[in-house]
Write a protein that holds these residues in place. Sequence first.
Motif, mmCIF file in Angstrom:
data_model
loop_
_atom_site.group_PDB
_atom_site.id
_atom_site.type_symbol
_atom_site.label_atom_id
_atom_site.label_comp_id
_atom_site.label_asym_id
_atom_site.label_seq_id
_atom_site.Cartn_x
_atom_site.Cartn_y
_atom_site.Cartn_z
ATOM 1 N N GLY A 35 0.512 -0.811 0.733
ATOM 2 C CA GLY A 35 -0.057 0.398 -0.041
ATOM 3 C C GLY A 35 0.932 0.999 -0.061
ATOM 4 N N PHE A 36 1.691 1.114 0.522
ATOM 5 C CA PHE A 36 3.347 2.799 0.938
ATOM 6 C C PHE A 36 4.367 2.286 -0.596
ATOM 7 N N GLU A 37 4.013 1.620 -1.586
ATOM 8 C CA GLU A 37 4.930 1.451 -2.747
ATOM 9 C C GLU A 37 5.298 2.364 -3.122
ATOM 10 N N HIS A 38 3.863 3.705 -3.246
ATOM 11 C CA HIS A 38 3.984 5.406 -4.079
ATOM 12 C C HIS A 38 5.202 6.027 -2.761
ATOM 13 N N THR A 39 4.737 6.103 -1.878
ATOM 14 C CA THR A 39 5.472 6.493 -0.848
ATOM 15 C C THR A 39 6.909 6.059 -0.869
ATOM 16 N N ALA A 40 7.376 5.287 -0.574
ATOM 17 C CA ALA A 40 9.150 4.390 -0.614
ATOM 18 C C ALA A 40 9.414 4.895 -2.104
ATOM 19 N N ALA A 41 8.822 5.018 -3.555
ATOM 20 C CA ALA A 41 9.511 5.308 -4.537
ATOM 21 C C ALA A 41 9.356 6.915 -4.243
ATOM 22 N N GLU A 42 9.006 7.765 -3.838
ATOM 23 C CA GLU A 42 9.371 8.680 -3.882
ATOM 24 C C GLU A 42 10.291 9.189 -2.714
ATOM 25 N N GLU A 43 10.657 8.359 -2.078
ATOM 26 C CA GLU A 43 11.418 8.304 -0.798
ATOM 27 C C GLU A 43 12.730 7.997 -1.075
ATOM 28 N N VAL A 44 13.006 7.172 -2.407
ATOM 29 C CA VAL A 44 13.634 7.153 -2.864
ATOM 30 C C VAL A 44 13.979 7.735 -4.109
ATOM 31 N N LYS A 45 13.146 8.755 -4.187
ATOM 32 C CA LYS A 45 13.289 10.342 -4.802
ATOM 33 C C LYS A 45 14.203 11.012 -4.815
ATOM 34 N N GLU A 46 13.487 11.494 -3.729
ATOM 35 C CA GLU A 46 13.877 11.874 -3.079
ATOM 36 C C GLU A 46 15.178 12.398 -2.195
ATOM 37 N N ILE A 48 17.876 9.429 -3.282
ATOM 38 C CA ILE A 48 18.822 9.098 -3.807
ATOM 39 C C ILE A 48 19.348 9.788 -5.127
ATOM 40 N N GLY A 49 17.547 10.428 -5.587
ATOM 41 C CA GLY A 49 17.871 10.921 -7.033
ATOM 42 C C GLY A 49 17.597 10.220 -8.175
ATOM 43 N N VAL A 50 16.684 8.743 -8.083
ATOM 44 C CA VAL A 50 16.715 8.267 -9.369
ATOM 45 C C VAL A 50 14.931 7.477 -8.809
ATOM 46 N N ASP A 51 14.359 7.355 -9.457
ATOM 47 C CA ASP A 51 12.775 6.677 -9.899
ATOM 48 C C ASP A 51 12.843 5.148 -9.360
ATOM 49 N N ALA A 52 12.358 5.460 -9.472
ATOM 50 C CA ALA A 52 12.129 3.523 -8.656
ATOM 51 C C ALA A 52 10.578 3.235 -9.134
ATOM 52 N N GLN A 53 10.375 1.919 -9.878
ATOM 53 C CA GLN A 53 9.311 0.952 -10.841
ATOM 54 C C GLN A 53 8.558 0.261 -9.478
ATOM 55 N N ILE A 54 7.613 0.726 -9.084
ATOM 56 C CA ILE A 54 6.480 -0.281 -8.376
ATOM 57 C C ILE A 54 6.511 -1.880 -9.234
ATOM 58 N N GLY A 55 6.452 -2.908 -8.702
ATOM 59 C CA GLY A 55 6.867 -3.940 -9.151
ATOM 60 C C GLY A 55 5.133 -4.216 -9.165
ATOM 61 N N LYS A 56 5.408 -5.894 -10.063
ATOM 62 C CA LYS A 56 3.792 -5.663 -10.618
ATOM 63 C C LYS A 56 3.443 -6.753 -8.620
ATOM 64 N N ASP A 57 3.849 -7.069 -8.307
ATOM 65 C CA ASP A 57 4.085 -8.299 -6.988
ATOM 66 C C ASP A 57 3.436 -6.794 -6.148
ATOM 67 N N ARG A 58 2.065 -6.672 -5.496
ATOM 68 C CA ARG A 58 2.685 -5.974 -4.629
ATOM 69 C C ARG A 58 3.784 -5.759 -3.084
ATOM 70 N N GLY A 59 4.065 -4.886 -3.429
ATOM 71 C CA GLY A 59 4.817 -4.643 -1.407
ATOM 72 C C GLY A 59 6.484 -4.880 -2.212
ATOM 73 N N ILE A 61 9.387 -3.142 -4.988
ATOM 74 C CA ILE A 61 9.814 -1.345 -5.706
ATOM 75 C C ILE A 61 11.721 -1.432 -6.201
ATOM 76 N N TYR A 62 11.358 -1.334 -7.654
ATOM 77 C CA TYR A 62 12.787 -1.300 -8.489
ATOM 78 C C TYR A 62 13.637 -0.120 -8.921
ATOM 79 N N PHE A 63 14.474 -0.294 -8.339
ATOM 80 C CA PHE A 63 15.782 1.403 -8.919
ATOM 81 C C PHE A 63 17.261 1.089 -8.848
ATOM 82 N N PRO A 64 17.219 1.550 -9.959
ATOM 83 C CA PRO A 64 18.868 1.232 -10.305
ATOM 84 C C PRO A 64 20.091 2.207 -9.258
#
Length: 486
Positions: A35-46, A48-59, A61-64
């Motif tokens: 449920g907080f995948e988008h929240t985690a992606a926002e933190e990664v962007k903030e 680490i400065g990279v875009d995170a991809q939300i996985g098909k399986d809930r819970g 995320i992936y990021f380079p």
Amino acid sequence: HRLCKLMTHNTSTSRSAMNDGDVLAVTIGATVPTGFEHTAAEEVKEKIGVDAQIGKDRGRIYFPITTDKLSQVHLLRSVDNLFVVVAEYDHYPFKESKEETLTEMMQLASKLPWTDALAVWKLNGKLKKRKGYRKGGNVTKAKSNCEVTDAAVDDTEQPKLPQALSAAGSQTKAESTAAMETSTTDSEEAETAAKLLKFRVTCNRAGDRHSFSSNEAARDFGGAVQEFFQWKADMTKFDVEVLLNIHNEEMVIGIALTEESLHRRNISHFGPTTLRSTLCYGMLRLCKPQASDIILDPMCGTGAIPLEGAIEFNSSFYVAGDNNDMAVNRTVNNVCHIQKRMAEKGGASGLPIDTIQWDLCNLPIRTGSVDIVVTDMPFGKRMGSRKKNWDLYPSCLREMARVCTPGTGKAVLLTQDKKCFTKAISRMGGLWKRLHTVWVNVGGLHAGVYLLKRTGGVFGQTPEDVYESRGTVKACGDENSDKELA
């Protein structure tokens, strides 16, 4: 597909990057509260400065990242476990026959690009938090067999990689270095080095169209990994954990970078319903705390929510309370534990948090003086009961509305008793407005995190206030006596 391209690029450039002393580019996977995948992606962007991809399986995320930022990844507040991706398949061609599928997976083990992932795993050894039972090291009992004795690894020394997969720039034994320079892959030397490592394979599978079970996939793929690397299998005191994540047609192979979930960071004195710190972070980030905000947790339990806030959003001030004296004591002990830890590291030992014992339905706080309320409400499972929630929820929502600032105040409330909460909110229409709901998994229970906004209605003058004042609050103190929350 972006992950596949990135991994192909990594494989082709890894050896030159390591030889030149440059950093590696790899893909990191992370498990997060569902449920907080988008929240985690926002933190990664903030951070680490990279875009995170939300996985098909809930819970997930992936990021380079590049390996020079690996330490920053371990400081993320929203992720539970980390792993480095070895390979990713968006549409893996699983066969209808179990035997054919398992055979193909066994053949796949020797074809995967392990080099970069194992280099990252080795680099990660000094960064990860180790489990308590591993503090003594993976030392086995002494035996006459010298090969078994060599497999014992001190916890202060990173286990050595198999020679064929060691980084060219890393320090190895003299004979291994000579073998690298001559580009030989003598099987006897590789076997000797490989026996220093213990491993296990963990399969996480979701989907109903697979002809195999998770245990069967882990068993057969693990057997192929063991045969390829000549590692020793150990289900408990392992050095390398290979992950096999399967979700319908998607399959991701990775190597774990955490032995213990990163959510185990704040709490030393646990209660019966202690929330994970990563979930607390997601709830706090949902309400966007600002500098000088007064944030209230009226049912604090072990203090997990205000502690996470005081550490990460330390420009706000937190008031934690509970009607149970044991819960208040746990919160105080946890605060003292964090303050001591901060002082030992040379930082400021103070935390912007106060703790008090009180009656939830009669808070000793001035009307309209709180900016945000964040709390975990009783589910009616391990704490309280569903029957008592029907009286408790309207009463506590009304008291929260009283202390919250009209027009600007917010509340983030977690509960699994959705029916009762929805009914209580409908009776509070003049005081609270529901803005957003995040569905989460809490200990296997499907729960909701509700973001509410305090309306501009003046407390005491709405129709709901008149209705509630007819006696629904009278038993609140007694009802709270048998619960404590985290």
